[in-house]
Enzyme design. Structure first.
Site, short mmCIF file in Angstrom:
data_model
loop_
_atom_site.label_atom_id
_atom_site.label_comp_id
_atom_site.label_asym_id
_atom_site.label_seq_id
_atom_site.Cartn_x
_atom_site.Cartn_y
_atom_site.Cartn_z
N CYS A 83 0.86 -1.18 0.00
CA CYS A 83 0.00 0.00 0.00
C CYS A 83 0.90 1.23 0.00
CB CYS A 83 -0.93 -0.01 1.21
SG CYS A 83 -2.05 1.42 1.25
N CYS A 233 -3.34 7.07 -5.02
CA CYS A 233 -3.02 5.65 -4.98
C CYS A 233 -1.56 5.42 -5.35
CB CYS A 233 -3.94 4.85 -5.87
SG CYS A 233 -3.73 3.05 -5.66
#
Length: 306
Positions: A83, A233
């Site tokens: 992530c 992201c």
């Protein structure tokens, strides 16, 4: 626990109270957690203590001596490989706790080692795992959209990257964008379109023109489950840069400035090490809270609302 947000996307770092998962590596620990620790995952990130956009990060023993920590990321439906926004949040959290200062830091994740630099101004640049374009110009038939063509790429998670002409990426239209990206993901599953070794493509990323002058594109990212990414992201930006490079549209070392659906921004670039493309992504996280989660045995929703 310490809460933060990275360019709008929340991260919740678990510091203690969670049993150390079994396993000799961060990857093995994540796999062990899939069955044994589901109740912890749900309790930390789901309502009533969290919500579907929260990404959790459990600090675990690292694989390498030079790494300050291992980390396993998770969200409302899954255990993640990597992530990007969460790594930036973990670095800022470690600095907030006084465990690191400005400069380089190493972390271990289930998909491999990552690095980061905490800058003097509080920004963080992450060195991600290698990224690549797996398959270009993949077409699927999507209910309500017709033929949709995009790229399958890896940036630490698996992505389907596409543009939908005539569909503007407006924050006010996020419910419709969620519907469209979910329909695309459903079509990918139906048609058996996967990442390498049959891996599920659980992220769908739409691109369009930016709204701010210091960005190259705007995106909307469907995360595993039914949440969208408030940040640009990090793993998605990594996958996008790898796809752009494969298509001859992004040179090694050239900056790619990615705007999110809420208008925040990451700046990224690629380095080449042998045949591997190494993405670098820079953004900023902010500490938003710290506290202790309590679990009353009498609470019918102590493991989250599912």
């Amino acid at each position: 626990m310490i809460d933060s947000h990275t360019e709008g996307e929340p991260t919740r770092v678990v510091l203690g109270g969670w049993p150390v998962p079994a396993g000799a590596s961060v990857l093995a620990r994540r796999e062990a957690m899939r069955g044994a620790h589901e109740a912890f995952r749900r309790a930390v990130v789901l309502e009533p203590r969290g919500h579907d956009a929260v990404v959790g990060a459990l600090l675990v023993p690292p694989d390498r001596a030079e790494a300050v920590s291992g980390v396993v990321f998770f969200n409302d439906v899954a255990w993640l490989g990597m992530c990007g926004h969460g790594t930036i949040g973990v670095v800022r959290t470690l600095a907030h706790l006084g465990r690191i200062g400005p400069g380089p830091v190493e972390l271990d994740t289930p998909v491999g080692p990552v690095g980061a630099i905490l800058h003097d101004d509080g920004a963080v640049t992450i060195r991600n795992v290698p990224a690549w374009l797996e398959r270009g110009d993949v077409s699927v038939e999507v209910d309500g959209l017709g033929t949709v063509t995009g790229d399958v790429a890896w940036g630490g998670n698996w992505f389907f990257l596409t543009e939908l002409p005539g569909v503007p990426l407006h924050f006010a239209d996020r419910a419709e964008l969620l519907r469209l990206t979910t329909a695309i993901r459903t079509a990918l599953r139906r048609d058996g379109v996967t990442g390498r070794d049959g891996a599920e493509i659980d992220h769908v990323e739409l691109f369009g023109p930016p709204t701010r002058p210091d960005a190259d594109a705007r995106n909307f990212v469907l995360c595993p489950g039914a949440a969208y990414d408030r940040s640009p992201c990090g793993t998605g930006t990594s996958a996008k840069m790898a796809a752009l490079h494969a298509h001859g549209r992004l040179a090694i070392g050239a900056e790619w400035r990615q705007e999110s659906i809420i208008g925040s921004r990451f700046t990224g670039w690629l380095e080449q090490h042998g045949e591997e493309l190494i993405p670098h992504v820079r953004g900023t996280a902010f500490i938003t809270g710290r506290g202790t989660l309590l679990f009353d045995p009498a609470d019918p929703f102590r493991s989250g609302i599912t």
